[in-house]
Design a protein around this motif. Structure first.
Motif: not given
Length: 176
Positions: A53, A60, A73, A77-79
């Motif tokens: 996470r 990125r 990632i 996006q976070s995970s």
């Protein structure tokens, strides 16, 4: 004569400070980043999956470790998930590096003994908070309190000796 004593005291103080400055400059900055990051769970069995996470990264994020293939990632996006190598040695602690733009964050992943205990489709319900990796407890910039106290005592002692020497009167009454 007083000017010589003041100059000597100043030189002594500057010398003391120059001797402690390189140690302070060489101290590791730690893992203080503008973005939050974590590995969930932080202990996993060989062959298990971890969720990687990141929070607050505007680029990125590339996550790498010696125990799984590099994972990207994407921005926004976070995970992401990673599968730990099946041949990972139980009891070993691996570094996990989060690279966000020019910043790097580092955390640990411990390999437990046994088989993976969670299903690969399991998604944890809690979310990381910014600054979840705060560094080693009881330290400031890599120094522990005893090092800070010793440095402060040395500086205070040096300044006290310099002040005392600059305040002393000549033993012959000041006449030459």
């Amino acid at each position: 004569m007083r000017a010589i004593r003041v100059a000597s005291a100043a030189l002594l103080g500057v010398t003391a400070l120059s001797l402690i400055a390189p140690a302070a400059h060489a101290a590791p900055v730690g893992d203080i980043t503008s973005f939050g990051f974590e590995v969930v769970p932080s202990t996993v069995a060989p062959g298990g999956q971890v969720t990687l996470r990141v929070d607050g990264c505007r680029h990125r994020t590339t996550v790498s470790s010696g125990v799984f293939d590099a994972v990207v990632i994407p921005r926004g996006q976070s995970s992401a998930t990673a599968t730990v190598d099946r041949d990972a040695r139980p009891g070993t602690v691996y570094d996990v590096t989060f690279q966000c733009g020019d910043e790097t964050g580092l955390t640990d992943l411990t390999i437990a003994s046994g088989r993976p205990t969670h299903h690969p489709t399991h998604h944890p319900t809690h979310h990381p908070t910014r600054g979840s990796h705060a560094g080693a407890g009881g330290t400031v910039a890599g120094f522990d309190l005893s090092e800070i106290g010793l440095g402060a005592a040395l500086v205070a002692g040096t300044l006290g000796v310099a002040w005392n020497r600059s305040r002393r009167r000549p033993e012959d009454g000041g006449h030459r």
